[in-house]
Design a protein around this motif. Structure first.
Motif, short mmCIF file in Angstrom:
data_model
loop_
_atom_site.label_atom_id
_atom_site.label_comp_id
_atom_site.label_asym_id
_atom_site.label_seq_id
_atom_site.Cartn_x
_atom_site.Cartn_y
_atom_site.Cartn_z
N THR A 112 0.83 -1.20 0.00
CA THR A 112 0.00 0.00 0.00
C THR A 112 0.87 1.25 0.00
OG1 THR A 112 -1.76 -1.15 1.19
CG2 THR A 112 -1.79 1.24 1.27
N ASN A 113 1.94 1.25 0.77
CA ASN A 113 2.85 2.39 0.81
C ASN A 113 3.53 2.61 -0.54
OD1 ASN A 113 2.23 2.95 3.44
ND2 ASN A 113 3.99 1.86 4.30
N VAL A 114 3.85 1.51 -1.25
CA VAL A 114 4.44 1.66 -2.58
C VAL A 114 3.45 2.34 -3.52
CG1 VAL A 114 5.37 0.43 -4.57
CG2 VAL A 114 5.94 -0.34 -2.26
N VAL A 115 2.18 1.90 -3.47
CA VAL A 115 1.16 2.50 -4.33
C VAL A 115 0.97 3.98 -3.99
CG1 VAL A 115 -1.28 2.44 -4.95
CG2 VAL A 115 0.00 0.31 -4.70
N ARG A 116 1.00 4.29 -2.69
CA ARG A 116 0.74 5.66 -2.26
C ARG A 116 1.91 6.60 -2.48
NH1 ARG A 116 -2.15 5.53 3.66
NH2 ARG A 116 -4.32 5.27 2.98
N HIS A 117 3.10 6.14 -2.09
CA HIS A 117 4.22 7.05 -1.93
C HIS A 117 5.32 6.89 -2.98
CE1 HIS A 117 2.46 8.02 1.93
NE2 HIS A 117 2.49 6.74 2.28
N SER A 118 5.21 5.91 -3.85
CA SER A 118 6.29 5.68 -4.81
C SER A 118 5.76 5.79 -6.23
CB SER A 118 6.91 4.30 -4.57
OG SER A 118 7.90 4.03 -5.55
N ALA A 119 6.66 6.26 -7.11
CA ALA A 119 6.33 6.30 -8.52
C ALA A 119 6.74 5.01 -9.22
CB ALA A 119 7.03 7.50 -9.18
N ALA A 120 7.32 4.06 -8.49
CA ALA A 120 7.73 2.79 -9.09
C ALA A 120 6.52 2.01 -9.54
CB ALA A 120 8.53 1.99 -8.07
N ARG A 121 6.68 1.28 -10.61
CA ARG A 121 5.61 0.45 -11.13
C ARG A 121 5.87 -1.03 -10.88
NH1 ARG A 121 1.50 2.43 -10.51
NH2 ARG A 121 2.82 3.48 -8.98
N THR A 122 6.99 -1.35 -10.25
CA THR A 122 7.30 -2.74 -9.90
C THR A 122 7.76 -2.78 -8.45
OG1 THR A 122 9.60 -2.57 -10.64
CG2 THR A 122 7.96 -3.35 -12.25
#
Length: 420
Positions: A336-346
């Motif tokens: 969830t934090n990756v989806v919220r706070h990161s522009a990474a797609r993987t």
């Protein structure tokens, strides 16, 4: 329950009654019928009247066997009544009560009246004062009575009634001293025991409050993890649907389908938490999520535009329920934090089964997103709390040039798993 409203005293600037300091030990001991403390407790008329009757009858009976003492007359009866009457204020003013009873008893003995239950009011006053926390004052009143009796019996007896009286044997003074020590000792024993009970009650109350706080934090973590993940997916898909509503209706339909699925799952998990609250002690109707639902997290992340690659090392074992749920929630919150706070797609999720421990590693290559995440800031705190509850740890920090990594280690010692 209705909220307490401040009293008129509070409106005038005085502190509200419920904010006052803790009551004294005596006021905790004696409470009125309306639940208020000893300041509004009624005077102990029944017990005082009963004690007065016992003292008067006992002293009159004892006087028949003590022919060398002054017979009990009206003055002696008045002194006995005064020694008992002062006990009416023992709940509000215990020091006054014990010193008043001791003084009246000393005057009674100095007047040459018979020995007997005259010491009972002193014992009651001493007991009440010690329980109320006035230990030294109670000891002082009893010591005053004993020393005064010693002076009367061995020095002042020449000028006091009865006439031609002689000094008593010192064994009598030893008996009086033993009585005084026994009264003080019993009062101290009761006081210590009551303090132990008070500490035990406070300990039980603190333990109950701690359990309630822990349960509240557990529920807060559950709701945060469920809602944060699902709403993040819904937020991303809503943005995709709005952007493609006119240009690509089919893709917008797919986004709406993902929103429907994520919201349905979130509602189901929230309902499970609420059912547990409404019916404590009952087994949940559906099993708690675990790492066996990791593919669902991967699918939900894919619906949010995040590709997740999973790897597993070591020999898989069946995890204890607590560790399994904690592992699932940690992975869920990290994604969830990756989806919220990161522009990474993987993102990469590594599950490692080590001897006596489960190691989780979730990382992305970044960079951080420039968009407003809208998070509460409790994600990492919740992960650390879950791991700490099991004796584990969670480390989070930068990975590579712009990425982020979360590493969780959950001990499995004491919970031997089995190969599925």
């Amino acid at each position: 329950m209705e909220e307490q409203q401040p009293s008129r005293e509070a409106a005038r600037g005085a502190p509200p009654r419920w904010r006052a300091g803790p009551p004294s030990p005596l006021r905790r001991w004696v409470r009125g019928p309306d639940g208020e403390d000893g300041r509004v407790a009624r005077l102990p008329w029944p017990s005082t009247i009963a004690l007065t009757a016992v003292v008067l009858a006992g002293s009159r009976f004892a006087g028949h066997a003590q022919t060398g003492r002054v017979p009990l007359d009206a003055v002696g009866a008045v002194l006995l009544v005064l020694a008992c009457a002062v006990l009416l204020v023992r709940l509000r003013h215990p020091v006054v009560a014990v010193f008043g009873a001791s003084a009246a008893a000393l005057v009674y003995l100095a007047a040459g009246y018979p020995y007997g239950p005259v010491f009972f009011p002193v014992a009651v006053g001493c007991f009440t004062a010690v329980i109320a926390g006035h230990r030294r004052q109670a000891w002082g009143a009893v010591a005053m009575l004993w020393l005064g009796h010693l002076a009367v019996a061995h020095w002042l007896y020449r000028w006091l009634p009865p006439a031609h009286d002689a000094a008593p044997a010192w064994t009598q003074e030893v008996a009086v001293a033993a009585w005084a020590v026994a009264v003080v000792a019993v009062a101290e024993l009761v006081r210590v025991r009551r303090e132990q009970w008070a500490r035990e009650r406070a300990g039980r109350a603190a333990a109950a409050k701690r359990r309630a706080d822990e349960e509240r934090l557990r529920i807060a973590r559950e709701l945060h993890d469920v809602l944060a993940h699902s709403i993040s997916v819904i937020n991303v898909q809503a943005g995709v649907g709005l952007a493609l509503l006119d240009s690509d209706p089919e893709q917008a339909r797919t986004a709406l389908t993902t929103i429907k699925s994520a919201s349905k799952e979130a509602l189901g998990e929230v309902r499970q938490v609420l059912e547990t609250l409404r019916a404590p002690g009952e087994a949940p109707r559906s099993p708690a999520p675990g790492l066996d639902r990791l593919p669902e997290l991967v699918e939900q992340a894919a619906g949010a535009g995040l590709t997740v690659r999973t790897t597993s090392t070591g020999r898989p074992v069946t995890l204890p329920p607590g560790a399994d749920l904690a592992a699932f929630r940690i992975v869920q919150e990290a994604l969830t934090n990756v989806v919220r706070h990161s522009a990474a797609r993987t993102a990469r999720v590594a599950v490692g089964y080590e001897p006596g421990a489960l190691v989780l590693r979730i990382e992305d290559d970044g960079p951080a997103s420039a968009n407003e995440a809208g998070g509460s800031g409790n994600g990492l705190i919740g992960m650390r709390e879950r791991a700490a509850a099991l004796g584990g740890t969670v480390d989070a920090g930068p990975a590579g040039r712009a990425g982020f990594r979360v590493t969780a280690r959950l001990p499995l010692t004491g919970h031997p798993g089995r190969t599925p």
